[in-house]
Design an enzyme around this catalytic site. Structure first.
Site, short mmCIF file in Angstrom:
data_model
loop_
_atom_site.label_atom_id
_atom_site.label_comp_id
_atom_site.label_asym_id
_atom_site.label_seq_id
_atom_site.Cartn_x
_atom_site.Cartn_y
_atom_site.Cartn_z
N ASN A 7 0.97 -1.26 -0.17
CA ASN A 7 -0.18 -0.08 -0.18
C ASN A 7 1.07 1.34 0.02
O ASN A 7 1.85 1.55 0.78
CB ASN A 7 -0.90 -0.22 1.52
N GLU A 34 -3.80 1.84 -2.79
CA GLU A 34 -4.06 3.14 -2.59
C GLU A 34 -3.27 4.05 -3.53
O GLU A 34 -2.37 4.95 -3.12
CB GLU A 34 -3.71 3.67 -1.13
N TYR A 111 -7.72 -3.93 -1.94
CA TYR A 111 -7.67 -2.81 -1.13
C TYR A 111 -8.89 -3.08 -0.18
O TYR A 111 -10.02 -2.37 -0.62
CB TYR A 111 -7.40 -1.61 -1.56
N ASP A 152 -4.06 -5.19 1.07
CA ASP A 152 -4.34 -4.31 2.44
C ASP A 152 -5.51 -4.90 2.76
O ASP A 152 -6.59 -4.42 2.27
CB ASP A 152 -4.11 -2.67 2.19
N ASN A 154 -6.65 -4.53 5.89
CA ASN A 154 -7.17 -3.55 6.98
C ASN A 154 -7.93 -4.52 8.08
O ASN A 154 -8.86 -3.88 8.88
CB ASN A 154 -8.35 -2.60 6.68
N ASP A 252 2.79 4.98 4.89
CA ASP A 252 2.65 4.32 6.14
C ASP A 252 2.65 2.66 6.17
O ASP A 252 2.75 1.94 7.23
CB ASP A 252 1.32 4.63 6.89
N HIS A 253 2.50 1.92 5.10
CA HIS A 253 2.61 0.70 4.89
C HIS A 253 4.15 0.57 4.20
O HIS A 253 4.67 1.19 3.69
CB HIS A 253 1.55 -0.03 3.99
#
EC number: 3.1.11.2
Lengths: 260, 260
Positions: A7, A34, A111, A152, A154, A252-253
């Site tokens: 991501n 993303e 995602y 991702d 989540n 951030d990933h």
DNA sequence: GTCGGGTTAG
DNA sequence: CTAACCCGAC
């Protein structure tokens, strides 16, 4: 065959880091999430210059997925609808799904919705989206026994996939309903490639930008590869590469790479 | 007495450059434009630490002017209204005017509207704003014979104040109506300090960020000091200091300094 | 809190 | 091209 998932939190902002990483870490397929860019503006040529093909499904500002592949892929489709023609359009309005086949293996790049907050409208959307995903994968399995889903998600399935500071029970990405919804999907016959090789906790793929959470290693393991049985048996390694998260202006990933 | 004018394009972003410049180039009064900050958030202390007082009139995100002065100023007012109590409020909604007196000299620091495009609503506002300015200065002249108006006028009065590549006639900042409106103001008895010392063209104070215009020296001279007759006679120099425009992350304008 | 994209303005 | 704000996201 190496398949990476990352991501990147905007492919345009992260382009140089992704290209540098790919030079140092050649893979067969890189699954991006993303990307945050419409297809017209996706930076294809930097990947072409490295010998990669791009298959993309993007939208303005949010979401967006891409497959970056050395070989050409076949049977590339985006969204759920090509496989599940009868579903409501809301499930494909956000660009979260792309798939293609390489060497008889279907790669599904996802995602999964974040869900925002427990009991929110987005949370309900996430749970229902996962039921659609299950039907989607059920259909794909009829066409192809070898599937690698990655992306991702989540969702952290186990408490050991989360740093100690947060109590999972009532946290988005770890609530019982989310975990159950993902387990329901995996029940079709998928196993977590990372857990074939590493059983202890403390390995993370995402760290919030806030509160210096990377420096304190307060992360989550929410980026996964799930494999059908034969692929799982063949899997040789599954590695989280923390290094890109250490750069300035990182995503951030960080990437996760499975070798099959 | 040295009076400098500098459109800094955000005082918060440019703070270090402005402070460094002031250390190297002490002046009696530094007139800033486009401070882009409300008064509460204006960084006064870096200037205090250098021994300067700040007189400011700012707003959120746009416009904003300030007087940075070694001596205390007297008769400081902001906007047109204190001098022209009967004008409509629209002329002071944008923070573009601040004035104060030092050693019997009134300094008027202006950020003239840009005007956007010829025949636009903003263009009409600019032209009318200049007629208000004339009445404002007419009133000030009754109080004080020695006035230095300076700032970002967003007007190049002569073709030689513009690089060769642009035909002035139908360009914002050089249209006949804008030039005439400014000449009408100066007719009160103001003369261009820069032109006392330098007659040739090719001297600029602003270069668009776009199209590498600084590297190609495709600029405009739109930052001026206009002086009443006695001050004009006394003026010893008027210099454009190009060096700050060469720094990384520069303002698009560079300082101009008059010595009287 | 921290980021990215979009918008508005110059 | 650059800066500030707003918004949405996490």
């Amino acid at each position: 065959m190496k398949i990476a998932t990352w991501n990147v939190n905007s492919i345009r902002t992260r382009l140089e880091q992704v290209v540098d990483w790919l030079k140092q870490n050649p893979v067969d397929v890189l699954c991006l999430q993303e990307t945050k860019v419409i297809d017209h503006d996706f930076p294809r040529s930097p990947f072409e210059n490295l010998g990669y093909h791009s298959y993309i499904s993007g939208q303005k500002a949010y979401n967006g997925v891409a497959l970056i592949s050395q070989q050409q892929l076949t049977d590339v489709t985006t969204g759920f609808t090509p496989i599940l023609p009868d579903i409501e359009p809301i499930w494909d309005e956000q660009k979260r799904v792309i798939t293609g086949v390489i060497d008889g293996v279907r790669i599904v790049n996802l995602y999964v919705p974040n869900g925002s907050a427990i009991a929110s409208e987005k949370y309900e959307y996430k749970l229902r989206w996962l039921t659609v995903l299950k039907e989607y994968l059920r259909s794909l399995l009829l066409l192809q026994p070898s599937i690698c889903i990655c992306g991702d998600f989540n969702i952290a399935l186990e408490d050991k996939d989360i740093h100690e500071k947060v109590k999972a029970e009532n946290h988005i990405m770890a609530s019982p309903a989310e975990r159950q919804a993902l387990r329901d999907v995996l029940e079709l016959g998928f196993a977590d490639a990372f857990r074939k090789f590493t059983t202890e906790g403390g390995h993370f793929s995402w760290w919030d930008y806030r509160a210096a959470s990377f420096r304190r290693n307060q992360g989550w393991r929410i980026d996964h590869h799930y494999l059908t049985p034969v692929l799982y048996e063949q899997a040789k390694s599954c590695i989280i590469d923390v290094s890109p998260r250490k750069l300035t202006q990182p995503s951030d990933h960080t990437p996760v790479i499975v070798e099959i």
